[in-house]
Scaffold this motif. Structure first.
Motif, PDB file in Angstrom:
ATOM      1  N   ALA A  96       0.897  -1.475  -0.027  1.00 53.40           N
ATOM      2  CA  ALA A  96       0.418   0.053   0.048  1.00 53.40           C
ATOM      3  C   ALA A  96       0.881   1.022   0.143  1.00 53.40           C
ATOM      4  O   ALA A  96       0.460   2.397  -0.500  1.00 53.40           O
ATOM      5  CB  ALA A  96      -0.937   0.208   1.465  1.00 53.40           C
ATOM      6  N   TYR A  97       1.979   1.003   0.662  1.00 50.22           N
ATOM      7  CA  TYR A  97       3.001   2.827   0.629  1.00 50.22           C
ATOM      8  C   TYR A  97       3.240   2.421  -0.792  1.00 50.22           C
ATOM      9  O   TYR A  97       3.498   4.079  -0.890  1.00 50.22           O
ATOM     10  CB  TYR A  97       3.930   2.354   2.144  1.00 50.22           C
ATOM     11  CG  TYR A  97       4.464   3.286   1.588  1.00 50.22           C
ATOM     12  CD1 TYR A  97       4.751   4.288   2.775  1.00 50.22           C
ATOM     13  CD2 TYR A  97       5.758   3.347   0.825  1.00 50.22           C
ATOM     14  CE1 TYR A  97       5.873   4.915   2.695  1.00 50.22           C
ATOM     15  CE2 TYR A  97       6.880   5.276   0.960  1.00 50.22           C
ATOM     16  CZ  TYR A  97       6.579   5.227   1.982  1.00 50.22           C
ATOM     17  OH  TYR A  97       7.593   6.831   2.515  1.00 50.22           O
ATOM     18  N   ALA A  98       3.882   1.476  -1.073  1.00 52.72           N
ATOM     19  CA  ALA A  98       4.607   1.618  -2.293  1.00 52.72           C
ATOM     20  C   ALA A  98       3.617   2.344  -3.489  1.00 52.72           C
ATOM     21  O   ALA A  98       4.147   2.850  -4.491  1.00 52.72           O
ATOM     22  CB  ALA A  98       5.094   0.183  -3.154  1.00 52.72           C
ATOM     23  N   GLN A  99       2.645   1.638  -3.385  1.00 57.03           N
ATOM     24  CA  GLN A  99       1.035   2.749  -4.799  1.00 57.03           C
ATOM     25  C   GLN A  99       0.557   4.064  -4.111  1.00 57.03           C
ATOM     26  O   GLN A  99       1.153   4.447  -5.004  1.00 57.03           O
ATOM     27  CB  GLN A  99       0.520   1.658  -5.166  1.00 57.03           C
ATOM     28  CG  GLN A  99       0.364   0.288  -5.287  1.00 57.03           C
ATOM     29  CD  GLN A  99      -1.159  -0.459  -5.426  1.00 57.03           C
ATOM     30  OE1 GLN A  99      -1.698  -0.653  -4.394  1.00 57.03           O
ATOM     31  NE2 GLN A  99      -1.280  -1.426  -6.068  1.00 57.03           N
ATOM     32  N   SER A 100       0.940   4.242  -2.690  1.00 61.93           N
ATOM     33  CA  SER A 100       0.335   5.444  -2.401  1.00 61.93           C
ATOM     34  C   SER A 100       1.469   6.575  -3.092  1.00 61.93           C
ATOM     35  O   SER A 100       1.425   7.756  -3.148  1.00 61.93           O
ATOM     36  CB  SER A 100      -0.207   5.542  -1.204  1.00 61.93           C
ATOM     37  OG  SER A 100       1.308   5.593   0.110  1.00 61.93           O
ATOM     38  N   HIS A 101       2.937   6.144  -2.946  1.00 60.59           N
ATOM     39  CA  HIS A 101       4.324   7.060  -3.537  1.00 60.59           C
ATOM     40  C   HIS A 101       3.993   6.979  -4.641  1.00 60.59           C
ATOM     41  O   HIS A 101       5.269   7.798  -4.899  1.00 60.59           O
ATOM     42  CB  HIS A 101       4.990   6.564  -1.726  1.00 60.59           C
ATOM     43  CG  HIS A 101       4.869   7.289  -1.015  1.00 60.59           C
ATOM     44  ND1 HIS A 101       4.651   6.260  -0.150  1.00 60.59           N
ATOM     45  CD2 HIS A 101       5.550   8.364  -0.357  1.00 60.59           C
ATOM     46  CE1 HIS A 101       3.853   7.003   1.149  1.00 60.59           C
ATOM     47  NE2 HIS A 101       5.119   8.616   0.762  1.00 60.59           N
ATOM     48  N   GLY A 102       3.863   5.808  -5.464  1.00 57.40           N
ATOM     49  CA  GLY A 102       4.458   5.808  -6.759  1.00 57.40           C
ATOM     50  C   GLY A 102       5.730   4.855  -7.090  1.00 57.40           C
ATOM     51  O   GLY A 102       6.537   5.774  -8.234  1.00 57.40           O
TER      52      GLY A 102
END
Length: 440
Positions: A170-176
């Motif tokens: 989720a963190y990786a997706q939210s920060h692109g």
């Protein structure tokens, strides 16, 4: 500040004074998130010197593009990157061989007190526990991955063990963030991949908290292992005893001190003592220890392990490895070579202090039948002298002997004839130390 950031800070707080934090950066999801979190933190606060290490194993064509990907992300985050290419030794387990090569490279690059940061998370911990349980591991193995452990001159730290794979994703997706996918992770011929892709999802359908529960159990087992290690340290203090040969630098224990313990404590002590020196067998292959322990007094039993062997001699247990497992090369040093310190092939070094009188001096090893004129005791058989001095049998063939012609004049570290005693000559031998433990 996200919950993920808070937990990372809490895990890293005890290590804020380290000289450097070095990230084990594969380019995958987990290490990319860790890299990004630390880079963001470093922009707001002063941290130890931050850098990344990418290990290129060269095991599959897809991996050739990963160093470039890692370099681009590190450049964007202003983090120095060290790309290291390693050779993976062939063997029965490619995964294990790659891991050994990887951690050996990490250990080699860690400076004193530096921290290597691994991105393993809670799901990894749960899978590791299940994998080792299915292999019949003991408490040490079931404790799974410790949050920290020594590595080389520094420390390996895993600050994300309390975080789930879903949180990192989720963190990786939210920060692109973009990351590389290892094609081998989809190959279910590898046991860990089968557990991750087939077994864990099935367990989660019935027990949604399975990863958290397994990781928690690994934590409890880690505490149990710590208690076992503390008990082993107490037993080790009592079992070290005093070696009658202080110049012999081999790991050894007093046999009677070990044998006085219960069988379970004996095994716990030996696992703890030998852990830095050799890979240990599972519980089904400890017959060698009991055979060695219970052999007749005049026997010379040997327990062969993966990286050396345990022997029993003169009331002690001795760990032999490296040069000690091979006979030394023949020795024939003449007078002209007997100056200062001389290396003995496969057998340490010998040092001759003082000045020898005129004679036909040379060094060699035992061949049998030697005798020595002992001060105040007359001529004595060398074999009997070595018995009296409690020299272990595996040492006797390695002792450098100093001759004048055919006359034995000195036994390194032990005794010498009156003919050179008065001259102040001393023959000192520094034996080989063996392999000093596993690299990781």
């Amino acid at each position: 500040m996200t919950d993920l950031t808070i937990r990372l800070r809490q895990a890293m707080q005890p290590w804020r004074t380290a000289p450097a934090w070095r990230i084990a950066f594969s380019g995958g999801l987990d290490s990319s998130v860790l890299l990004h979190l630390l880079a963001a933190w470093a922009r707001r606060e002063e941290l130890p010197a931050l850098s990344a290490i990418h290990i290129h194993h060269g095991l599959q064509p897809a991996a050739d593009a990963w160093p470039e990907h890692c370099a681009k992300l590190c450049a964007r985050l202003d983090i120095p990157l060290d790309i290291v290419r390693v050779q993976v030794a062939p063997g029965a387990s490619l995964e294990q061989a790659a891991r050994r090569a990887r951690y050996a490279a990490f250990a080699e690059r860690l400076g004193p007190g530096e921290i290597l940061l691994g991105a393993q998370h809670r799901d990894d911990q749960a899978e590791t526990l299940l994998f080792r349980l299915l292999r019949g591991a003991g408490v040490r193995g079931l404790a799974a991955m410790p949050a920290s452990r020594p590595l080389g001159r520094g420390t390996l730290l895993r600050p994300l063990l309390g975080c789930s794979r879903a949180e990192l994703h989720a963190y990786a997706q939210s920060h692109g963030l973009a990351w590389v996918e290892d094609p081998s992770n989809a190959d279910e011929r590898f046991s860990r991949n089968f557990l991750r892709r087939q077994v864990m999802p099935l367990l989660a359908e019935r027990w949604p908290q399975v990863t958290a529960s397994l990781a928690r159990s690994a934590g409890y087992l880690g505490e149990a292992q710590q208690l076992l290690e503390e008990l082993a340290e107490m037993d080790l203090l009592a079992a070290r005893g005093v070696c009658a040969l202080p110049w012999l630098p081999l790991p050894s224990l007093d046999l009677s001190g070990v044998a006085a313990l219960s069988d379970a404590r004996q095994c716990n002590l030996l696992r703890h003592w030998l852990a830095p020196l050799s890979r240990m067998p599972d519980s089904g292959h400890w017959a060698g220890w009991y055979d060695l322990r219970d052999a007749a007094v005049d026997a010379t039993p040997i327990w062969k392990l993966a990286d050396g062997e345990l022997r029993r001699a003169e009331g002690r247990l001795w760990w032999l490895s490296g040069d000690w497992l091979k006979p030394p090369q023949p020795l024939g040093l003449l007078n002209a070579a007997l100056t200062d310190s001389v290396e003995l092939p496969g057998n340490g070094r010998v040092n001759l202090s003082g000045e020898l009188p005129q004679g036909h001096w040379h060094l060699r090893y035992r061949v049998g039948g030697e005798s020595l004129q002992v001060p105040g005791r007359g001529r004595r058989d060398l074999k009997r002298l070595l018995n009296e001095m409690r020299v272990p049998p595996f040492v006797r063939s390695r002792l450098p002997l100093l001759f004048d012609g055919d006359e034995l004049m000195a036994v390194a570290n032990l005794t010498q004839a009156p003919g050179i005693e008065a001259s102040g000559v001393r023959l000192h031998w520094s034996p080989p130390i063996g392999d000093r433990g596993l690299s990781w």
